[in-house]
Design a protein around this motif. Structure first.
Motif, PDB file in Angstrom:
ATOM      1  N   HIS A  20      -1.106 -50.788 -15.255  1.00 54.87           N
ATOM      2  CA  HIS A  20      -2.506 -51.186 -15.036  1.00 54.87           C
ATOM      3  C   HIS A  20      -3.047 -51.757 -16.339  1.00 54.87           C
ATOM      4  O   HIS A  20      -2.977 -51.088 -17.384  1.00 54.87           O
ATOM      5  CB  HIS A  20      -3.358 -49.977 -14.644  1.00 54.87           C
ATOM      6  N   LEU A  21      -3.593 -52.964 -16.267  1.00 54.52           N
ATOM      7  CA  LEU A  21      -4.028 -53.642 -17.492  1.00 54.52           C
ATOM      8  C   LEU A  21      -4.929 -52.759 -18.357  1.00 54.52           C
ATOM      9  O   LEU A  21      -4.646 -52.534 -19.537  1.00 54.52           O
ATOM     10  CB  LEU A  21      -4.735 -54.956 -17.129  1.00 54.52           C
ATOM     11  N   GLY A  23      -5.474 -49.652 -18.380  1.00 60.25           N
ATOM     12  CA  GLY A  23      -4.879 -48.386 -18.805  1.00 60.25           C
ATOM     13  C   GLY A  23      -3.816 -48.593 -19.869  1.00 60.25           C
ATOM     14  O   GLY A  23      -3.298 -47.628 -20.430  1.00 60.25           O
ATOM     15  N   LEU A  57      -7.094 -34.914 -12.990  1.00 59.28           N
ATOM     16  CA  LEU A  57      -7.091 -36.277 -12.471  1.00 59.28           C
ATOM     17  C   LEU A  57      -8.489 -36.884 -12.610  1.00 59.28           C
ATOM     18  O   LEU A  57      -8.663 -38.045 -12.984  1.00 59.28           O
ATOM     19  CB  LEU A  57      -6.677 -36.227 -10.995  1.00 59.28           C
ATOM     20  N   PHE A  61      -9.720 -40.314 -14.604  1.00 62.74           N
ATOM     21  CA  PHE A  61     -10.445 -41.457 -14.047  1.00 62.74           C
ATOM     22  C   PHE A  61     -11.740 -41.749 -14.807  1.00 62.74           C
ATOM     23  O   PHE A  61     -12.196 -42.885 -14.828  1.00 62.74           O
ATOM     24  CB  PHE A  61     -10.663 -41.290 -12.533  1.00 62.74           C
ATOM     25  N   ARG A  99      -0.849 -55.292 -13.343  1.00 60.00           N
ATOM     26  CA  ARG A  99      -1.786 -55.214 -12.228  1.00 60.00           C
ATOM     27  C   ARG A  99      -3.170 -54.913 -12.769  1.00 60.00           C
ATOM     28  O   ARG A  99      -3.310 -54.237 -13.786  1.00 60.00           O
ATOM     29  CB  ARG A  99      -1.340 -54.165 -11.206  1.00 60.00           C
ATOM     30  N   SER A 100      -4.195 -55.428 -12.101  1.00 61.63           N
ATOM     31  CA  SER A 100      -5.552 -55.117 -12.549  1.00 61.63           C
ATOM     32  C   SER A 100      -6.543 -55.367 -11.424  1.00 61.63           C
ATOM     33  O   SER A 100      -6.335 -56.224 -10.573  1.00 61.63           O
ATOM     34  CB  SER A 100      -5.917 -55.985 -13.766  1.00 61.63           C
ATOM     35  N   THR A 101      -7.621 -54.589 -11.443  1.00 61.30           N
ATOM     36  CA  THR A 101      -8.676 -54.693 -10.433  1.00 61.30           C
ATOM     37  C   THR A 101      -9.710 -55.706 -10.901  1.00 61.30           C
ATOM     38  O   THR A 101     -10.393 -55.456 -11.906  1.00 61.30           O
ATOM     39  CB  THR A 101      -9.397 -53.330 -10.267  1.00 61.30           C
ATOM     40  N   ASP A 142      -9.130 -51.335  -5.520  1.00 62.57           N
ATOM     41  CA  ASP A 142      -9.536 -49.960  -5.825  1.00 62.57           C
ATOM     42  C   ASP A 142      -9.957 -49.320  -4.500  1.00 62.57           C
ATOM     43  O   ASP A 142     -10.931 -49.754  -3.878  1.00 62.57           O
ATOM     44  CB  ASP A 142     -10.697 -49.972  -6.828  1.00 62.57           C
ATOM     45  N   SER A 174      -4.671 -48.955  -5.592  1.00 64.23           N
ATOM     46  CA  SER A 174      -4.757 -47.838  -6.533  1.00 64.23           C
ATOM     47  C   SER A 174      -6.173 -47.268  -6.523  1.00 64.23           C
ATOM     48  O   SER A 174      -6.915 -47.475  -5.581  1.00 64.23           O
ATOM     49  CB  SER A 174      -4.348 -48.309  -7.941  1.00 64.23           C
ATOM     50  N   HIS A 202       0.033 -47.192  -4.252  1.00 65.52           N
ATOM     51  CA  HIS A 202       0.055 -45.815  -4.736  1.00 65.52           C
ATOM     52  C   HIS A 202       0.061 -44.912  -3.505  1.00 65.52           C
ATOM     53  O   HIS A 202      -0.866 -44.955  -2.697  1.00 65.52           O
ATOM     54  CB  HIS A 202      -1.201 -45.512  -5.563  1.00 65.52           C
ATOM     55  N   HIS A 226       4.359 -43.949  -7.603  1.00 57.95           N
ATOM     56  CA  HIS A 226       4.419 -42.482  -7.696  1.00 57.95           C
ATOM     57  C   HIS A 226       5.153 -41.813  -6.525  1.00 57.95           C
ATOM     58  O   HIS A 226       6.235 -41.290  -6.682  1.00 57.95           O
ATOM     59  CB  HIS A 226       3.030 -41.837  -7.867  1.00 57.95           C
ATOM     60  N   SER A 257       2.615 -40.035 -17.189  1.00 60.27           N
ATOM     61  CA  SER A 257       1.360 -40.116 -16.437  1.00 60.27           C
ATOM     62  C   SER A 257       1.204 -38.903 -15.519  1.00 60.27           C
ATOM     63  O   SER A 257       0.147 -38.274 -15.466  1.00 60.27           O
ATOM     64  CB  SER A 257       1.352 -41.409 -15.619  1.00 60.27           C
ATOM     65  N   ASP A 288      -0.004 -46.278 -17.406  1.00 58.73           N
ATOM     66  CA  ASP A 288      -1.128 -46.574 -18.314  1.00 58.73           C
ATOM     67  C   ASP A 288      -0.685 -46.213 -19.736  1.00 58.73           C
ATOM     68  O   ASP A 288      -0.984 -45.121 -20.220  1.00 58.73           O
ATOM     69  CB  ASP A 288      -2.339 -45.716 -17.919  1.00 58.73           C
ATOM     70  N   PHE A 292      -2.139 -42.871 -21.698  1.00 60.51           N
ATOM     71  CA  PHE A 292      -1.209 -41.743 -21.809  1.00 60.51           C
ATOM     72  C   PHE A 292      -0.397 -41.767 -23.107  1.00 60.51           C
ATOM     73  O   PHE A 292       0.563 -41.001 -23.251  1.00 60.51           O
ATOM     74  CB  PHE A 292      -0.298 -41.696 -20.576  1.00 60.51           C
TER      75      PHE A 292
END
Ligand SMILES: CC(C)=CCNc1ncnc2c1ncn2[C@@H]1O[C@H](COP(=O)(O)O)[C@@H](O)[C@H]1O
Ligand SMILES: [Zn+2]
Length: 348
Positions: A20-21, A23, A57, A61, A99-101, A142, A174, A202, A226, A257, A288, A292
């Motif tokens: 994720h970009l 992250g 979790l 976020f 990947r990115s939102t 998202d 995601s 995901h 995952h 992660s 991410d 992480f």
């Protein structure tokens, strides 16, 4: 970075399929963003989870919310994407699906379209500078944002798939797994699949999603992010495993992660072992790397030390990831040749 990594893992050519970009933003890039926006009063401890630390979790976020405050202009996105791509390349990643939102920020004039255009610009810039990495993009949905936004995102992704010379390849689903239900997103995902977008979803990141996973596996997706709780040994079911196996859907597995986000108690409990033992396509990824505090070389080393993998087995793991990429066969062939060319140097 938390740990010293053996040179073998750095030099190992690698494929990163789950990043994720926002992250993936490193400490030095966060420093630059903080100095651009001192008025936000954001400290470094708020954007990354260090060695030995864990978060719920929910807390994880919250970290993305802080990073999103720091990354809210085209200029920020260009810098973040360029830095992230160069860092993956420096870590020996030869093929990357970012990947990115896409976000809209009214106060800065950012639109979802310009968001994606800016990521594509960063990919092209790195290519023109000769950075040794093939980068593709997955547009993320998202799950929190519901049916309508998902449909809009599919349309946007389709437009870019048709106009980006193969850079935009698919969709990611995601976001906070405890929010929303996949059944509301099914029509959008089905539409995406029908128009030729690849799907990485995901699935079963938390234990309560078995019914949703069962539904979404019927699409079927092209890859699973995952899939922590799919396997019966993790509280899932044989029926779910059978579906994944029947459709031969690769899993993107992100050890640190899952441990830092506390969905897996210890590295040795990670579901990698169940799928790997079955010979099912399993790809080691970072998720991410910024949040992480890891990188892909470290994740390979962790998998090897935890599950006692030989260097040849690690080589095969990184090589077999090539078959799971969304880019066409010609790209797979080029990458396989690259692996052949690099092998003597890595095993010297
Ligand atoms: C909390 C935790 C353990 C995270 C790891 N697992 C994740 N599960 C689901 N969605 C994620 C995860 N990591 C990142 N994302 C998604 O990626 C976004 C950040 O990257 P971007 O803004 O899309 O560029 C987050 O807002 C979220 O929507
Ligand atoms: Zn993820």
């Amino acid at each position: 970075m938390d740990n010293e990594v053996d040179v073998f893992y750095r030099e190992l050519p690698k494929v990163e399929l789950h990043a994720h970009l926002n992250g993936s933003v490193s400490c030095p890039t966060i420093e630059k963003l903080i100095s651009r926006k001192p008025h936000l009063n954001i400290g470094h401890g708020m954007t990354a989870i260090g060695k030995g630390q864990r978060r719920t979790l929910d807390e994880c976020f919250q970290v993305f919310k802080v990073i999103h405050q720091l990354v809210d202009t085209e200029e920020d996105i260009l810098m973040v994407a360029t830095d992230v791509i160069k860092e993956f390349a420096a870590d020996g990643v030869k093929y990357l699906e970012l990947r990115s939102t896409p976000r809209e920020e009214k106060h800065t004039g950012l639109t979802k379209k310009s968001y994606i255009e800016t990521v594509i610009k960063a990919i092209k810039q790195c290519k023109s500078e000769g950075v040794d990495i093939d980068v593709r993009f997955l547009v993320a949905i998202d799950r929190r944002n519901g049916t309508e936004v998902a449909m809009e995102t599919v349309k946007l992704a389709e437009d870019f798939m048709l106009s980006s010379d193969g850079l935009v390849l698919g969709l990611d689903l995601s976001g906070d797994p405890t929010v929303g239900h996949g059944k509301d997103l099914l029509p959008a995902l089905q539409k995406a699949k029908n128009c030729g977008l690849k799907l990485s979803l995901h699935l079963s990141e938390v234990p309560s999603q078995l019914e949703e996973s069962d539904l979404l596996l019927d699409l079927p997706p092209d890859r699973i992010g995952h899939g922590t709780f799919l396997h019966p040994a993790m509280g899932g079911s044989q029926g779910l495993v059978d579906k994944v196996v029947k459709h031969n859907i690769p899993l993107e597995l992100c050890l640190t992660s899952n441990v830092k986000g506390q969905t897996v108690a210890r590295y040795s409990d990670h579901h990698f072992k169940h799928w790997y033992q079955m010979g099912h396509p399993s790809v080691i990824c970072t998720d991410d790397k910024g949040v992480f505090s890891t990188d892909l070389s470290q994740e390979y080393q962790l998998a090897a030390s935890t599950f006692d993998l030989s260097r040849e087995a690690v080589w095969k793991l990184s090589h077999d990831a090539i078959d799971c990429i969304f880019a066409p066969d010609t790209v797979k062939q080029q990458l396989k040749q690259k692996w052949i060319d690099l092998k003597p140097q890595v095993f010297k």
